[in-house]
Design an enzyme around this catalytic site. Structure first.
Site, PDB file in Angstrom:
ATOM      1  N   GLY A  10       0.809  -1.223   0.000  1.00 60.37           N
ATOM      2  CA  GLY A  10       0.000   0.000   0.000  1.00 60.37           C
ATOM      3  C   GLY A  10       0.837   1.265   0.000  1.00 60.37           C
ATOM      4  CG  PHE A  11       0.006   6.146   0.411  1.00 60.71           C
ATOM      5  CD1 PHE A  11       1.076   6.746  -0.234  1.00 60.71           C
ATOM      6  CD2 PHE A  11      -0.739   6.888   1.327  1.00 60.71           C
ATOM      7  CE1 PHE A  11       1.406   8.070   0.028  1.00 60.71           C
ATOM      8  CE2 PHE A  11      -0.420   8.212   1.584  1.00 60.71           C
ATOM      9  CZ  PHE A  11       0.656   8.796   0.950  1.00 60.71           C
ATOM     10  CB  ILE A  12       1.596   4.248   4.736  1.00 56.21           C
ATOM     11  CG1 ILE A  12       0.810   5.562   4.548  1.00 56.21           C
ATOM     12  CG2 ILE A  12       2.568   4.362   5.911  1.00 56.21           C
ATOM     13  CD1 ILE A  12      -0.081   5.954   5.716  1.00 56.21           C
ATOM     14  N   GLY A  13       2.679   1.483   3.563  1.00 63.09           N
ATOM     15  CA  GLY A  13       3.465   0.267   3.795  1.00 63.09           C
ATOM     16  C   GLY A  13       4.659   0.157   2.861  1.00 63.09           C
ATOM     17  CB  VAL A  59      -3.989  -9.180   8.778  1.00 65.99           C
ATOM     18  CG1 VAL A  59      -2.671  -8.546   8.419  1.00 65.99           C
ATOM     19  CG2 VAL A  59      -5.135  -8.268   8.454  1.00 65.99           C
ATOM     20  CB  ALA A  79      -2.944  -4.584   6.607  1.00 63.14           C
ATOM     21  CB  SER A 122      -5.940   7.549  12.479  1.00 61.44           C
ATOM     22  OG  SER A 122      -6.509   8.736  11.998  1.00 61.44           O
ATOM     23  CE1 TYR A 182      -9.288   4.192   9.195  1.00 62.88           C
ATOM     24  CE2 TYR A 182      -9.442   6.525   9.747  1.00 62.88           C
ATOM     25  CZ  TYR A 182      -8.684   5.416   9.408  1.00 62.88           C
ATOM     26  OH  TYR A 182      -7.321   5.535   9.302  1.00 62.88           O
ATOM     27  CE  LYS A 186      -6.513   2.494  11.418  1.00 61.52           C
ATOM     28  NZ  LYS A 186      -5.217   1.805  11.268  1.00 61.52           N
TER      29      LYS A 186
END
Ligand code: UD1
Length: 350
Positions: A10-13, A59, A79, A122, A182, A186
């Site tokens: 992914g973007f951050i991973g 996961v 993830a 987050s 969401y 988190k």
């Protein structure tokens, strides 16, 4: 150290994998390549260097995790399903990916005796940001009401006297007050991870990300953040559409700084007290307004000028900016990419 990175494609991973390798660590990339996030799975897969082991699995799959965790020293759990989670029909999917997924991962880590974790959390866990009233000091305004938003009253008023408030920087000791599905998932991830740390004498660093942007940011999907949305509009010759009055404050932090924070956090878990669970805000430390972001991107891409629409999204917080002092002082992290440099790179076609 050998680190299993979930959400590695992914973007951050994918940036975390790069930063780990740059810092001399070893990475194992773990990603389900879910179609909603990875419409072109091969392209996402190609973000991972060829010499890094890649496991395509969910996961929530304990067997795949059990195999992948062999020989691993630490896990970096990126993830997750992101967004606002406003539609309650999506709640089971959010809870499944984010909370069931984290619970399965933690159980597998306990079985495999992997004691170190960095968790992507987050800023949304705080609900609204920090506010001070001239009369009542520190106050906690409730969720904004539709009548106020519809009338263009976007700033949350003092809950005691209704006067305007001054927004400030939240620190990690502020109350956790998630206000959408969401955000709730988190916060639950954090509680699950701290329970795991206590029970196993492991250590977890929970990284509360601000608004992350940079290369590989999702675009044209429901996961696109405002910077990617504005860039897509401008590239199509349309003005960026700024919601509310454009005065809402966020902290736009570059993805490479987020990745560096993960490496510092993972290194900290090797020195932390057994059972430690510590939250760290990760942001540049310099709040910007959404209007400012739109203007900067419009200017970098040669227009058109942003349009302030007055629209609002229910569940959006007004301001959420937090202090990064703990991260700087305890983990020695510093933001390396300025807003100007980050945006200049962001508008260059990939
Ligand atoms: C974002 C992340 C969230 C993360 C949080 C951390 C996304 C999609 N969401 O939420 O996962 O946990 O940061 O702080 O990346 N806006 C416009 N015009 C648009 C779209 C949005 O003005 O076309 C405004 C929104 O009303 C909001 C602001 O931009 O005020 C930011 O929106 P968005 O990028 O979706 O991020 P957050 O809701 O802050």
């Amino acid at each position: 150290m050998r680190v299993l990175v979930t959400g590695a494609a992914g973007f951050i991973g994918s940036h975390v994998v790069e930063s780990l390798l740059d810092a001399g660590h070893d990475a194992l990339a773990y990603d389900a390549l879910l179609p909603a996030v990875h419409p072109e799975p091969e392209r996402s897969r190609d973000r991972i260097p060829a010499d890094v082991e890649f496991v395509q699995a969910d996961v929530r799959d304990p067997d795949a995790l059990g195999r992948a965790l062999r020989g691993v020293d630490a896990v970096c759990h990126q993830a997750a399903m992101v967004g606002l989670g406003l539609d309650l029909d999506d709640a089971p999917h959010y809870a499944g990916c984010n909370d069931l997924g984290t619970a399965v991962l933690l159980a597998a880590m306990a079985r495999a005796d992997v004691p170190r974790l960095a968790l992507a959390s987050s800023m949304v866990v705080y609900g609204e940001g920090r506010y001070d009233c001239a009369e009542h000091g520190r106050v906690e305004p409730g969720p904004r009401v539709v009548a106020d938003l519809a009338a263009g009253r976007f700033e949350p008023p003092c809950p005691h006297c209704g006067r305007p408030l001054t927004p400030g920087m939240v620190d990690e000791d502020a109350r956790v007050d998630p206000r959408n599905v969401y955000a709730a998932t988190k916060a639950a991830q954090e509680y699950l991870a701290t329970s795991w740390a206590r029970a196993t004498e492991g250590a977890v660093a929970m990284l509360r990300y601000h608004n992350v942007y940079g290369p590989r940011m999702p675009r044209d999907t429901p996961y696109a953040g405002v910077a990617a949305i504005f860039r897509s509009e401008l590239r199509a010759g349309r003005p960026p559409r700024v919601f509310e009055d454009g005065g809402q404050r966020r902290d736009f932090v570059h993805v490479r700084d987020i990745a560096a924070a993960n490496v510092a956090a993972l290194e900290w878990t090797g020195k932390a007290d057994p059972g430690a669970g510590r939250a760290f805000n990760v942001g540049s430390g310099t709040p910007r307004t959404v209007g400012e972001l739109a203007a900067a991107l419009a200017s970098a891409l040669g227009g058109p000028e942003p349009v302030v629409t007055g629209q609002y999204r229910l569940g959006d917080v007004r301001h959420v900016t937090a202090s990064n002092r703990r991260l700087r002082e305890e983990l020695g992290w510093q933001p390396a990419v300025s807003f100007a440099d980050g945006l200049a790179q962001f508008v260059v076609p990939a």
